[in-house]
Design an enzyme around this catalytic site. Structure first.
Site, PDB file in Angstrom:
ATOM      1  N   LEU A   1       7.978   1.940   5.058  1.00 40.39           N
ATOM      2  CA  LEU A   1       7.306   0.893   4.591  1.00 40.39           C
ATOM      3  C   LEU A   1       5.647   0.525   4.973  1.00 40.39           C
ATOM      4  O   LEU A   1       5.348   0.882   6.276  1.00 40.39           O
ATOM      5  CB  LEU A   1       7.897  -0.479   4.857  1.00 40.39           C
ATOM      6  CG  LEU A   1       9.357  -0.708   4.445  1.00 40.39           C
ATOM      7  CD1 LEU A   1       9.841  -2.020   4.907  1.00 40.39           C
ATOM      8  CD2 LEU A   1       9.352  -0.624   3.073  1.00 40.39           C
TER       9      LEU A   1
ATOM     10  N   GLU B   1       1.703  -1.288   3.966  1.00 36.31           N
ATOM     11  CA  GLU B   1       0.846  -2.714   3.701  1.00 36.31           C
ATOM     12  C   GLU B   1       1.368  -3.062   2.199  1.00 36.31           C
ATOM     13  O   GLU B   1       1.342  -4.133   2.057  1.00 36.31           O
ATOM     14  CB  GLU B   1      -0.655  -2.578   4.270  1.00 36.31           C
ATOM     15  CG  GLU B   1      -1.058  -3.831   4.300  1.00 36.31           C
ATOM     16  CD  GLU B   1      -0.408  -4.863   4.957  1.00 36.31           C
ATOM     17  OE1 GLU B   1      -0.482  -6.113   4.536  1.00 36.31           O
ATOM     18  OE2 GLU B   1       0.161  -4.792   6.003  1.00 36.31           O
ATOM     19  N   GLY B   2       1.490  -1.979   1.324  1.00 37.43           N
ATOM     20  CA  GLY B   2       1.440  -2.430   0.075  1.00 37.43           C
ATOM     21  C   GLY B   2       3.025  -2.845  -0.211  1.00 37.43           C
ATOM     22  O   GLY B   2       3.130  -3.906  -0.827  1.00 37.43           O
ATOM     23  N   HIS B   3       4.071  -2.432   0.407  1.00 37.38           N
ATOM     24  CA  HIS B   3       5.232  -2.849   0.329  1.00 37.38           C
ATOM     25  C   HIS B   3       5.302  -4.263   0.999  1.00 37.38           C
ATOM     26  O   HIS B   3       5.897  -5.183   0.495  1.00 37.38           O
ATOM     27  CB  HIS B   3       6.221  -2.175   1.197  1.00 37.38           C
ATOM     28  CG  HIS B   3       6.601  -0.794   0.567  1.00 37.38           C
ATOM     29  ND1 HIS B   3       6.089   0.487   1.496  1.00 37.38           N
ATOM     30  CD2 HIS B   3       7.026  -0.116  -0.503  1.00 37.38           C
ATOM     31  CE1 HIS B   3       6.446   1.473   0.614  1.00 37.38           C
ATOM     32  NE2 HIS B   3       7.026   1.264  -0.569  1.00 37.38           N
TER      33      HIS B   3
ATOM     34  N   GLY C   1       5.413  -3.154  -7.493  1.00 36.22           N
ATOM     35  CA  GLY C   1       4.011  -3.083  -7.585  1.00 36.22           C
ATOM     36  C   GLY C   1       3.524  -2.469  -8.817  1.00 36.22           C
ATOM     37  O   GLY C   1       4.117  -1.447  -9.405  1.00 36.22           O
TER      38      GLY C   1
ATOM     39  N   GLN D   1       6.715   2.440 -14.114  1.00 40.43           N
ATOM     40  CA  GLN D   1       8.311   1.749 -13.642  1.00 40.43           C
ATOM     41  C   GLN D   1       8.156   0.518 -13.810  1.00 40.43           C
ATOM     42  O   GLN D   1       9.279  -0.044 -14.499  1.00 40.43           O
ATOM     43  CB  GLN D   1       8.290   2.284 -11.995  1.00 40.43           C
ATOM     44  CG  GLN D   1       9.202   1.327 -11.393  1.00 40.43           C
ATOM     45  CD  GLN D   1       9.204   1.949  -9.800  1.00 40.43           C
ATOM     46  OE1 GLN D   1       9.754   2.924  -9.833  1.00 40.43           O
ATOM     47  NE2 GLN D   1       8.769   1.124  -9.154  1.00 40.43           N
TER      48      GLN D   1
ATOM     49  N   LEU E   1      -2.062   3.006  -1.125  1.00 38.68           N
ATOM     50  CA  LEU E   1      -1.167   3.427  -0.098  1.00 38.68           C
ATOM     51  C   LEU E   1      -0.168   3.854  -0.717  1.00 38.68           C
ATOM     52  O   LEU E   1       0.460   3.354  -1.731  1.00 38.68           O
ATOM     53  CB  LEU E   1      -0.902   2.127   0.626  1.00 38.68           C
ATOM     54  CG  LEU E   1      -1.915   1.426   1.391  1.00 38.68           C
ATOM     55  CD1 LEU E   1      -1.570   0.486   2.336  1.00 38.68           C
ATOM     56  CD2 LEU E   1      -2.852   2.304   2.183  1.00 38.68           C
TER      57      LEU E   1
ATOM     58  N   SER F   1       3.885   6.104   0.410  1.00 37.79           N
ATOM     59  CA  SER F   1       4.766   6.969   1.361  1.00 37.79           C
ATOM     60  C   SER F   1       3.827   8.509   1.539  1.00 37.79           C
ATOM     61  O   SER F   1       4.107   9.179   2.536  1.00 37.79           O
ATOM     62  CB  SER F   1       6.087   6.766   1.159  1.00 37.79           C
ATOM     63  OG  SER F   1       6.418   5.421   1.195  1.00 37.79           O
ATOM     64  N   ARG F   2       3.996   8.854   0.145  1.00 38.31           N
ATOM     65  CA  ARG F   2       3.490  10.398   0.241  1.00 38.31           C
ATOM     66  C   ARG F   2       2.163  10.601   0.761  1.00 38.31           C
ATOM     67  O   ARG F   2       1.922  11.718   0.906  1.00 38.31           O
ATOM     68  CB  ARG F   2       3.731  10.727  -1.255  1.00 38.31           C
ATOM     69  CG  ARG F   2       5.188  10.800  -1.896  1.00 38.31           C
ATOM     70  CD  ARG F   2       5.310  11.440  -3.217  1.00 38.31           C
ATOM     71  NE  ARG F   2       6.758  11.709  -3.534  1.00 38.31           N
ATOM     72  CZ  ARG F   2       7.426  10.974  -4.308  1.00 38.31           C
ATOM     73  NH1 ARG F   2       6.808   9.971  -4.798  1.00 38.31           N
ATOM     74  NH2 ARG F   2       8.777  11.171  -4.281  1.00 38.31           N
TER      75      ARG F   2
END
Ligand code: AMP
Length: 285
Positions: A29, A31-33, A143, A149, A180, A182-183
Site C-alpha cells: 500500500l 498513498e494512492g491506496h 482509482g 479497470q 504512485l 506498487s510497480r
C-alpha cells in the site's frame, strides 16, 4: 482493525455494519491506496479493505511471483487510517477449486491494456465480482489510475444489477508527476528519474487537445516517438472518449472535456500505465 480471512468470519463481522464502503487492493500500500480509504470513509461507517494478489489476472510471463508483498507494513498503514476491517483471504479461500466460471468483459476489455495483457480484465472482473459477493458493500472505491479497470467494473455493476455504488478516486502522484504504483518499486534510481516522462507526455497530448488540436492519431504517434526516443517500449498511447473508452471521431466532433489520454509503456523491465483527463471534470468517470 479486524483482520479476517474467511468468508464466514467476514459475513459475521459485517452483519453488524450499517453502510459498508469497500476498497479492494493487491497490497504493497502507498498513498494512492490510502487516499481511497479516506474517500471510502466519507461514504460509510464501516470501511473494508482487501489485500489479495489475484493470480487470475496475471499472465504466465508476468510478475505474480515477484509482485511486492509487504503485509505487515500494509496492516500498520490501514490501522493508521482507521480502516475497520481487513479482508485478506488466502488463495485457497478465494479459489478452493479452479475458477472455471469467469466474467467475460465486453470487447473494450480486449483493447488498450487488454490487448497487451490477454485475459487480464477477465481475471480482474472475476475476482472483483467474487469480492463484491463476499463483502456485499454499499460503495466500492476504485482509482482513476486504472481507468479501464474502473470503467469495466462500473459496467459490470450496471449490467449485473449489483446494488453497489462505484466511487472513483483521483490519481495520487509524486511531486514530479509519476503516478504512485506498487510497480514503481521495481525502478532503478536512473529509471525513477526518467519515469515521470510518461505522465508529462500524456499531459502534453491532453493540453494540445485542450488548445484545439483534433488530429489525435498524429498526437498519439508523436507521443509514442518521444517516449521511444528516451528508451521506453511503448504499448499504446491512446486518445479515447471517456464514455465507453471509444475511439473519438477523427474530425474531433467529441467534446474535449469527455476525452481521456491513456498510455502504457515499459522502462527497463517495468511496465507503467497512466492516464489524464483532457480537461478536469467532476461527476462520473
Ligand atoms: P492495486 O493494489 O494496484 O490493485 O490497486 C488497488 C486500487 O488502488 C485500485 O483501485 C487502483 O486504481 C488504486 N490505485 C493504485 N494506484 C493509485 C494512485 N496512484 N492513486 C489513486 N489510486 C490508485
Amino acid at each position: 482493525m479486524d483482520q479476517i480471512q474467511s468468508a464466514e468470519a467476514l459475513r459475521e463481522r459485517l452483519g453488524r455494519a450499517d453502510q459498508v464502503a469497500f476498497v479492494p487492493t493487491m497490497g504493497n500500500l502507498h498513498e494512492g491506496h490510502l487516499s481511497l480509504m479516506r474517500l471510502a470513509r466519507k461514504h460509510a461507517d464501516c470501511v473494508v479493505a482487501s489485500i489479495f494478489v489475484n493470480r487470475l489476472q496475471f499472465g504466465p510471463n508476468e510478475d505474480f511471483d515477484r509482485y511486492p508483498r509487504t503485509f505487515e507494513s500494509d496492516i500498520a498503514k490501514l490501522e493508521r487510517e482507521g480502516v475497520d476491517v481487513l479482508f485478506a483471504p488466502h488463495e485457497h479461500d478465494m479459489y478452493p477449486t479452479p475458477q472455471v466460471y469467469r466474467v467475460q468483459p465486453p470487447p473494450v476489455g480486449d483493447e488498450l491494456d487488454g490487448a497487451f495483457r490477454p485475459g487480464f480484465f477477465n481475471g480482474v472482473c472475476t475476482v472483483v465480482l467474487k469480492l463484491f459477493n463476499l463483502v456485499q458493500p454499499d460503495f466500492a472505491v476504485f482509482g482513476k489510475k486504472d481507468r479501464q479497470q474502473l470503467k469495466l467494473v462500473r459496467g459490470m455493476v450496471q449490467q449485473f444489477n449489483l446494488p453497489i455504488q462505484i466511487i472513483p478516486g483521483e490519481t495520487v502522484r509524486a511531486d514530479d508527476g509519476l503516478a504512485l504504483s506498487s510497480r514503481n518499486n521495481y525502478l532503478s534510481p536512473v529509471e525513477r528519474t526518467e519515469a515521470p516522462r510518461l505522465y508529462r507526455t500524456l499531459r502534453g497530448v491532453a493540453d494540445d487537445i485542450a488548445r484545439g488540436r483534433t488530429d489525435y492519431a498524429n498526437l498519439e504517434a508523436s507521443a509514442r516517438s518521444e517516449l521511444a526516443r528516451h528508451g521506453w517500449k511503448v504499448d499504446y498511447i491512446a486518445v479515447r472518449n471517456g464514455i465507453g473508452l471509444r475511439i473519438p471521431h477523427p474530425e474531433g466532433f467529441d467534446h474535449p472535456n469527455v476525452l481521456i489520454v491513456l498510455g502504457a509503456a515499459t522502462l527497463g523491465s517495468t511496465r507503467l500505465i497512466d492516464n489524464v483527463d483532457v480537461t478536469p471534470k467532476d461527476g462520473e468517470d
